[in-house]
Design an enzyme around this catalytic site. Structure first.
Site, PDB file in Angstrom:
ATOM      1  N   HIS A  60      -1.611  -2.503  -6.212  1.00 18.62           N
ATOM      2  CA  HIS A  60      -1.172  -1.261  -6.857  1.00 18.62           C
ATOM      3  C   HIS A  60      -1.943  -0.972  -8.137  1.00 18.62           C
ATOM      4  CE1 HIS A  60       2.182  -1.558  -4.108  1.00 18.62           C
ATOM      5  NE2 HIS A  60       2.676  -0.413  -4.529  1.00 18.62           N
ATOM      6  N   GLU A  91      -0.134   8.706   5.833  1.00 21.17           N
ATOM      7  CA  GLU A  91      -1.174   9.224   4.933  1.00 21.17           C
ATOM      8  C   GLU A  91      -2.406   9.718   5.678  1.00 21.17           C
ATOM      9  OE1 GLU A  91       0.301   6.289   4.534  1.00 21.17           O
ATOM     10  OE2 GLU A  91       1.480   6.576   2.715  1.00 21.17           O
TER      11      GLU A  91
END
Ligand SMILES: Cc1ncc(C[n+]2csc(CCOP(=O)(O)OP(=O)(O)O)c2C)c(N)n1
Ligand SMILES: [Mg+2]
Lengths: 323, 374
Positions: A128, A58
């Protein structure tokens, strides 16, 4: 007339952008397969060179987008998890966001970072379930959190065309929203709020999926109190003039915001209103607790998120006060 | 996006009606720019001198050396605030690599970036004005030493974060490959960046995509005070090889060796054969940063410094001149005059108006709310 889902609206906005401008490209993980819905079918249509599958790197691919942007491309970067934004905060906040100023206006970074499914996904636990839009608004990166399919379409279209970096949060609790679309979908300008329901007693500023909570509460309490549901849509730049107009009418404010309480966007809305509008009741804020980490068990996950009952109470409390 | 490479963007700007948010900073000729002007600085219609002869390369090394000495002096005198990371000793790397690049090629640079920026073509007066925080600086006084950039010259920016420029360079290399342009991109970074995860991620990406990217590691033996020997497991070259990236060790004190290696690397990358990693062994003669002088740190021995100084890249470049003595004297005089001009230009330039402190924050022209209400 057709029924448009939030997820489909995003997919269509991205497809239209790819179609309209050859500079637009997409970077992300599993974007070819279209795992998150955003890119579904787009690699087949536009090819692997424009909808680019990335390895799990990322930090590299977020700055890769900046390098491509400096060469005239308009990248859209997809993140699978909201907390991945913590991993790439350096690349967004410290690199892309600062390049225009630091180069004295030589460079622009027209990059859109998208999280399809931000906030709690119900039962995905601590790493998450974050909703870090306030972080980006704080830093000054343009930040949008659309509540409806047409706004999702319109704001994604504008974000991609904008010359600055934009972080786009698509709340997972809004992804299942469907909307009857009667008009052609069109771009929605960044920085423009939307009043979903007019009212005269209390302004409820609701962010993202919580707009739907606010609309439900407004309908439910309609006999009792007239609620104006104010959806900023863009958190940075915030549409302060529109909020002032609304508060000039209602002079009462409740904010419902899925941020942690301290330094969340709700705090800024309350502070600005206190400083700049003549309120007749102390404003209220409904947020996650300070420093919240969402626990796994569903009852605990939900216990920390703003809810309709809290909103009802807050609205009633401010409505009681008369200046 | 830059106005530099986005050839769809029209380039005609009327300086009278220019909006400071959208103004192209490079519409004024650097040689004729008025130091009092608050107009955007220049870099525009400049002809970058090629580094294609030993004399040109000596000249550029001499220029960087002199520039860095001048910058040190201006830090001491307080004309440059914040200090600098001197490039003295490492000049052969910037000059050798940039000699292998074409004008359309691009670079990303580091906190120790003056050499890269000068070798890629920024006139010293614009860089010095930037260091001194003047409106005529390459970045209009908004970037300073660690952020010097000139997008039109392919300089995508120095960077204050170690390793951070490397993935940006990879993005530019990706864009070049997509556009089927035969550009290559060189990413400069230090030995300290070898331990940044993002650099390793980028090595992988560059390798799988065969990007036209040169990884230029300037191994000067230290990351601030930490010896590379104590910080880098394995070796730089072995790390690159682990990703299937062709990697070479180069004598970073010898401009001709660097140029040779970089030319071969650029040729290879241009031909579509993928990235190349060059580990240039070099040394900084000065401290890590100008503040180091105050601390009298003792992490390098006097013998070590002397041994590297004996291999001064300026001297080996001078030795390559045809008519060494006369030519050297002539070049030195030219460079001295150029630096005198740079000093005069920079120190004679206006400082930015504080009311414009948020100018250029957004390319869209968005103005942020003020910190205090009137
Ligand atoms: C990611 C990061 N960590 C720490 C720093 C502080 N810092 C600035 S330069 C430097 C040393 C860098 O060493 P190297 O990459 O070898 O470059 P050199 O200074 O030797 O040219 C450090 C630790 C930084 N700027 N960025
Ligand atoms: Mg080093």
């Amino acid at each position: 007339m057709s029924l448009l889902s939030y997820a489909k609206a995003l997919n269509r906005a991205l497809a239209d952008a790819l179609e309209a401008d050859p500079a637009v490209c997409v970077f992300g993980e599993d974007v070819g397969a279209g795992m998150a819905g955003l890119t579904f079918g787009l690699q087949d249509r536009f090819g692997r060179d424009r909808v680019v599958d990335l390895p799990l790197s990322e930090q590299a691919f977020t700055s890769l987008a900046l390098g491509a942007a400096l060469c005239g491309r308009r990248p859209v970067v997809e993140f699978q998890i909201p907390s991945l934004l913590f991993l790439v905060f350096e690349q967004i906040a410290n690199q892309a966001h600062k390049i225009s100023l630091m180069t004295g206006g030589q460079a622009a970074a027209p990059i859109t970072y998208v999280v399809p499914g931000s906030g709690s996904r119900e039962g995905w636990a601590g790493q998450h379930s974050d909703h870090p839009y306030s972080l980006f608004a704080h830093v000054g990166v343009k930040t949008v959190v659309p509540a409806t399919p047409t706004d999702a379409y319109g704001l994604l279209a504008s974000a991609i065309r904008d010359p600055d970096p934009v972080v786009f949060f698509a709340p997972s609790a809004a992804m299942s929203v469907r909307e009857d679309v009667t008009r052609e979908l069109e771009a929605v300008p960044l920085g423009a709020a939307r009043v979903h329901r007019e009212g005269t007693d209390v302004t409820v500023v609701a962010v993202g999926h919580l707009v739907h909570t606010a609309l439900a509460v407004a309908a439910e309490l309609a006999e009792e109190v007239s609620i104006e549901v104010f959806d900023p849509r863009t958190l940075y730049p915030f549409d302060w003039p529109a909020l002032s107009l609304s508060l000039a009418k209602t002079r009462r404010l409740v904010v419902i915001d899925d941020s942690n309480r301290s330094c969340g966007i709700g705090a800024e809305v309350v502070a600005s209103a206190a400083q700049e509008s003549r309120l007749i009741a102390p404003p209220r804020r409904i947020t996650r607790p300070d420093g919240a980490v969402l626990p796994f068990a569903l009852a605990l996950d939900r216990a920390l998120q703003p809810n309709a009952e809290q909103l009802r109470q807050a609205v009633r409390a401010v409505a009681k006060e008369h200046g | 996006m830059t106005r530099a490479l986005d050839d769809r963007a029209p380039q005609t700007v009327d300086p009278q009606t220019v909006d400071p948010q959208t103004a192209d900073p490079q519409t004024v000729d650097p040689q004729t720019a008025d130091p009092q002007s608050t107009d955007p600085p220049s870099a525009g219609a400049r002809s970058v001198e090629p580094l294609d002869t030993p004399a040109a390369r000596y000249r550029m090394i001499r220029l960087i050396r002199g520039f860095e000495e001048l910058a040190l002096e201006l830090v001491r005198s307080g004309h440059i605030v914040g200090g600098t990371h001197p490039y003295i000793g490492q000049e052969a790397v910037a000059v050798g690599v940039c000699a292998a690049l074409r004008p359309g090629d691009q670079i990303t640079s580091t906190h120790r970036g003056h050499g890269h920026v000068l070798a890629k073509g920024v006139p010293p007066r614009l860089l010095l004005a930037e260091l001194a925080g003047r409106v005529t600086g390459s970045n209009r006084g908004r970037g300073g030493s660690m952020h010097a950039a000139d997008l039109r010259l392919g300089i995508l920016g120095a960077n204050g974060i170690v390793g951070a420029g490397v993935p940006i360079a990879a993005g530019a290399a990706w864009a070049a490959k997509q556009a089927r342009a035969d550009r290559v991109v060189a990413a400069f970074f230090g030995d300290g960046a070898l331990n940044q995860g993002v650099l390793l991620e980028t090595l992988n990406l560059a390798a799988i995509w065969k990007l036209p990217l040169l990884f230029v590691c300037e191994n000067n033996g230290y990351a601030t005070t930490l010896p590379a020997a104590a910080a880098v497991a394995g070796s730089a070259v072995a790390r690159a090889c682990g990703f299937g990236v062709a990697a070479f060790e180069v004598d970073g004190m010898d401009v001709e060796a660097v140029r040779g290696a970089a030319s071969a690397a650029a040729g290879r990358a241009r031909a579509g054969r993928g990235p190349v990693f060059l580990e240039c062994r070099t040394y900084r003669f000065e401290g890590h940063h100008t503040v180091e002088r105050r601390f009298r740190l003792a992490y390098r021995t006097a013998e070590e410094i002397a041994a590297w100084r004996a291999r001064d890249p300026l001297e080996s470049a001078a030795a390559a001149l045809a008519d060494a003595e006369a030519e050297r004297a002539a070049i030195d005089a030219q460079v001295a005059a150029q630096l005198d001009d740079a000093r005069e230009f920079a120190l004679g330039s206006a400082t930015p108006d504080p009311s414009g402190a948020c100018d250029f924050l957004y390319a869209s022209g968005l103005r942020p709310r003020a910190g205090a209400l009137p």
